[in-house]
Design a protein around this motif. Structure first.
Motif, PDB file in Angstrom:
ATOM      1  N   SER A  31      17.511  30.666  73.839  1.00  0.00           N
ATOM      2  CA  SER A  31      16.317  31.218  73.206  1.00  0.00           C
ATOM      3  C   SER A  31      16.404  31.237  71.679  1.00  0.00           C
ATOM      4  N   ARG A  33      16.333  29.991  67.710  1.00  0.00           N
ATOM      5  CA  ARG A  33      15.317  29.270  66.933  1.00  0.00           C
ATOM      6  C   ARG A  33      15.536  27.763  66.983  1.00  0.00           C
ATOM      7  N   HIS A  36      13.672  26.137  69.782  1.00  0.00           N
ATOM      8  CA  HIS A  36      12.260  26.511  69.969  1.00  0.00           C
ATOM      9  C   HIS A  36      11.416  25.319  70.421  1.00  0.00           C
ATOM     10  N   TRP A  40      12.100  25.955  74.283  1.00  0.00           N
ATOM     11  CA  TRP A  40      11.181  27.072  74.501  1.00  0.00           C
ATOM     12  C   TRP A  40       9.757  26.596  74.748  1.00  0.00           C
ATOM     13  N   HIS A  45       9.748  29.025  78.086  1.00  0.00           N
ATOM     14  CA  HIS A  45       8.822  30.162  78.049  1.00  0.00           C
ATOM     15  C   HIS A  45       8.254  30.489  79.429  1.00  0.00           C
ATOM     16  N   GLY A  51       2.859  34.716  77.624  1.00  0.00           N
ATOM     17  CA  GLY A  51       2.656  35.220  76.270  1.00  0.00           C
ATOM     18  C   GLY A  51       3.910  35.771  75.606  1.00  0.00           C
ATOM     19  N   THR A  52       5.049  35.712  76.286  1.00  0.00           N
ATOM     20  CA  THR A  52       6.291  36.229  75.706  1.00  0.00           C
ATOM     21  C   THR A  52       6.709  35.368  74.526  1.00  0.00           C
ATOM     22  N   ASP A  53       6.931  36.012  73.401  1.00  0.00           N
ATOM     23  CA  ASP A  53       7.401  35.329  72.206  1.00  0.00           C
ATOM     24  C   ASP A  53       8.914  35.089  72.326  1.00  0.00           C
ATOM     25  N   ARG A  54       9.372  33.946  71.887  1.00  0.00           N
ATOM     26  CA  ARG A  54      10.786  33.596  71.960  1.00  0.00           C
ATOM     27  C   ARG A  54      11.661  34.666  71.312  1.00  0.00           C
ATOM     28  N   ARG A  55      11.212  35.208  70.189  1.00  0.00           N
ATOM     29  CA  ARG A  55      12.007  36.229  69.479  1.00  0.00           C
ATOM     30  C   ARG A  55      12.140  37.513  70.290  1.00  0.00           C
TER      31      ARG A  55
END
Length: 119
Positions: A31, A33, A36, A40, A45, A51-55
């Motif tokens: 996960s 950066r 991404h 991701w 994802h 809708g989950t943000d990678r961060r």
């Protein structure tokens, strides 16, 4: 050396064994950066709630990985916020699956142990 690495032929290792023997470090960096665009966005994802943000995954997993390393190296945990790491674990579980989160929340003794530990 584990069985998956020792085998010289891929068909000698059951598929589940390869996944089971991957270290936490492997999972931790999925996960990050740097992955991404290549992991991701196209696929990873989908393992998490829509809708989950990678961060939202990477930060708690990074902190859990750091705690795991402290434990693995037998370092003292007295100065660590174990309640926060427990919340990180439940956060990641919730992002993966609400039933997983509910199961962990209902069956773990960690929160009680953390609350009653000496300070």
């Amino acid at each position: 050396m584990n069985d998956a690495r020792r085998s010289t032929r891929a068909h000698d290792v059951p598929p589940g064994k390869v996944i089971a023997e991957l270290g936490f470090g492997f999972w931790r960096y999925l996960s990050s950066r740097r992955h991404h665009d290549d992991l991701w966005v196209p696929r990873l994802h989908t393992a998490f709630r829509p809708g989950t943000d990678r961060r939202a995954v990477d930060e708690p997993v990074r902190r859990l990985h750091e705690l795991r390393n402290r434990v693995a190296h037998h370092e003292p945990l007295l100065g660590h916020d174990l309640a926060a790491r427990h919340r990180d674990l439940l956060t990641v579980a919730r992002l993966l699956s609400q039933p997983l989160h509910e199961y962990l929340h209902a069956h773990t003794r960690s929160a009680n142990l953390i609350a009653t530990r000496p300070h």
